[in-house]
Write a protein that holds these residues in place. Structure first.
Motif, short mmCIF file in Angstrom:
data_model
loop_
_atom_site.label_atom_id
_atom_site.label_comp_id
_atom_site.label_asym_id
_atom_site.label_seq_id
_atom_site.Cartn_x
_atom_site.Cartn_y
_atom_site.Cartn_z
N THR A 92 0.80 -1.22 0.00
CA THR A 92 0.00 0.00 0.00
C THR A 92 0.83 1.28 0.00
N THR A 93 2.15 1.17 -0.03
CA THR A 93 2.99 2.36 0.02
C THR A 93 4.18 2.21 -0.92
N PRO A 94 4.63 3.30 -1.51
CA PRO A 94 5.83 3.23 -2.35
C PRO A 94 7.12 3.17 -1.53
N LEU A 95 7.04 3.37 -0.22
CA LEU A 95 8.22 3.32 0.64
C LEU A 95 8.65 1.87 0.86
N ALA A 96 9.91 1.67 1.14
CA ALA A 96 10.44 0.33 1.42
C ALA A 96 10.09 -0.06 2.85
N ILE A 97 9.42 -1.19 3.03
CA ILE A 97 9.05 -1.69 4.36
C ILE A 97 10.03 -2.79 4.71
N ARG A 98 10.71 -2.67 5.86
CA ARG A 98 11.74 -3.66 6.18
C ARG A 98 11.91 -3.80 7.68
N GLN A 99 12.47 -4.94 8.09
CA GLN A 99 12.87 -5.11 9.48
C GLN A 99 14.24 -4.48 9.67
N ALA A 100 14.40 -3.77 10.77
CA ALA A 100 15.68 -3.15 11.07
C ALA A 100 16.71 -4.22 11.40
N ARG A 101 17.96 -3.95 11.02
CA ARG A 101 19.07 -4.84 11.33
C ARG A 101 20.10 -4.10 12.16
N ALA A 102 20.60 -4.77 13.18
CA ALA A 102 21.59 -4.15 14.06
C ALA A 102 22.80 -3.70 13.24
N GLY A 103 23.27 -2.49 13.52
CA GLY A 103 24.44 -1.96 12.85
C GLY A 103 24.16 -1.20 11.58
N GLU A 104 22.92 -1.25 11.09
CA GLU A 104 22.56 -0.50 9.88
C GLU A 104 22.09 0.91 10.25
N TYR A 105 22.27 1.84 9.33
CA TYR A 105 21.75 3.19 9.51
C TYR A 105 20.30 3.25 9.02
N PRO A 106 19.46 4.04 9.67
CA PRO A 106 18.11 4.29 9.13
C PRO A 106 18.21 4.93 7.75
N GLU A 107 17.45 4.44 6.80
CA GLU A 107 17.55 4.91 5.43
C GLU A 107 16.37 5.81 5.07
N PRO A 108 16.61 6.94 4.42
CA PRO A 108 15.51 7.77 3.92
C PRO A 108 14.63 6.97 2.96
N GLY A 109 13.35 7.24 3.01
CA GLY A 109 12.43 6.54 2.12
C GLY A 109 12.14 5.12 2.53
N SER A 110 12.59 4.73 3.74
CA SER A 110 12.34 3.37 4.24
C SER A 110 11.62 3.43 5.58
#
Length: 347
Positions: free
Chosen positions: A205-223
């Motif tokens: 329902t959204t053009p944004l990327a839906i994902r589970q966060a992973r330890a050590g990753e940076y939050p990403e714009p558009g996600s």
């Protein structure tokens, strides 16, 4: 006395659920049915306070039944079902059709667990207090009275929700455009069994990327980042995700307050907090933390909340700078990033 109608094609499941509720003095099972077609006349004759409904049934399944009930005589519906296969979204189609909340169906041994009995009773009580009606929301509206200049440039938004949250998140995320530049973190109280299915449903329902966060990753714009089941989501000093097994906060892991507190510490006045519909008070103190460091804070208003518990507690604390109808939240976030872009260009 809360009157409950149970609808499930498994006689064993009906027996187990009846047995669990029999030990709860303020809840009484007034009827049972093996499919939606059997249940429809019972809804009219018994007028239950809550309908507990399975998804997969012969003759008339849970989705068709929910649509029929909501089109004729809306009643609060609690979905009690197993999660479907990975990649499916059947349970969440029931929420989209008007059901209020979901609860994993117990196995034979789990039904005798005191924890399940307590959770089931709490869910029934909350759903019984929901006013269900055929709401028609107008087009997204923008209120010119909102002052976005008091907040710093937005760096990350944390959205928190419980009962009614999946439906609210669907509306907000579905209204945000491709290329939306702000990283989003969502904390939704839901059984871990349903998390993959919810992410699939929202992703449709959204053009944004839906994902589970992973330890050590940076939050990403558009996600849009969700913590894994049974993990708190925080940030390290570099702004990367930390996923922790710290004790539940206020009975919740993940906790909205834990994530909002972490965002306030890391991003200061660049943190944005949005507290949506839900039971209890998780997130109220977290929203206050963001407000204290100068970040923008929003609470969903009572009229559009399925349950005004969490946003209501934040409003009572004075933590919500803005109290908005659901349909105004996405336009507010879009105006915020537009305002940030204009300010950076002028500087």
């Amino acid at each position: 006395m809360i009157r409950v109608l149970l609808v499930d094609d498994s006689p064993l499941a009906l027996h187990l659920l009846q047995r669990v509720l029999a030990s709860t003095p303020d809840i009484r099972v007034v009827g049972t049915a093996l499919n939606g077609r059997e249940a429809l006349p019972l809804v009219a004759s018994l007028s239950p306070d809550v309908i507990c409904l399975d998804l997969h049934m012969p003759v008339m399944d849970g989705l068709e039944f929910t649509r029929a009930v909501m089109a004729s005589t809306p009643h609060p519906i609690l979905v009690v079902s197993v999660s479907v296969e990975p990649g499916g979204s059947g349970v969440f189609k029931l929420l989209e059709a008007g059901a209020v909340d979901v609860l994993p169906k117990p196995g034979v041994l789990e039904a005798d667990d005191a924890g399940f009995a307590a959770e089931f009773a709490v869910k029934v009580r909350v759903v019984a207090g929901v006013r269900v009606f055929r709401r028609r929301l107008g087009p997204p509206a923008w209120s010119p009275t909102i002052d976005l200049m008091k907040a710093g440039p937005a760096k990350l938004a944390v959205l928190g929700a419980s009962t009614g949250g999946p439906q609210a998140l669907k509306q907000i995320l579905g209204a945000l455009p491709t290329g939306f530049p702000l990283p989003l973190v969502c904390i939704q109280h839901i059984g871990g069994e349903f998390l993959p299915e919810m992410l699939t449903w929202l992703g449709q329902t959204t053009p944004l990327a839906i994902r589970q966060a992973r330890a050590g990753e940076y939050p990403e714009p558009g996600s849009v980042h969700f913590p894994p089941a049974d993990r708190h989501l925080e940030f390290d000093r570099a702004g990367r995700f930390l996923l922790t097994c710290s004790p539940p906060f206020g009975g919740h892991r993940p906790s909205v307050t834990v994530s909002m507190n972490a965002a306030a510490r890391q991003f200061r006045d660049g943190a944005v907090g949005v507290l949506l519909t839900g039971m209890g008070r998780d997130g109220a103190d977290g929203l206050a933390s963001i407000a204290q460091v100068g970040g923008l804070t929003i609470a969903q208003d009572e009229a559009t909340s399925v349950v005004f518990g969490m946003p209501g507690e934040a409003v009572a604390l004075g933590a919500a700078r803005h109290v908005l109808p659901l349909e105004q939240i996405a336009p507010t976030l879009m105006a915020l990033v537009k305002n940030d872009r204009r300010a950076s260009t002028e500087n």
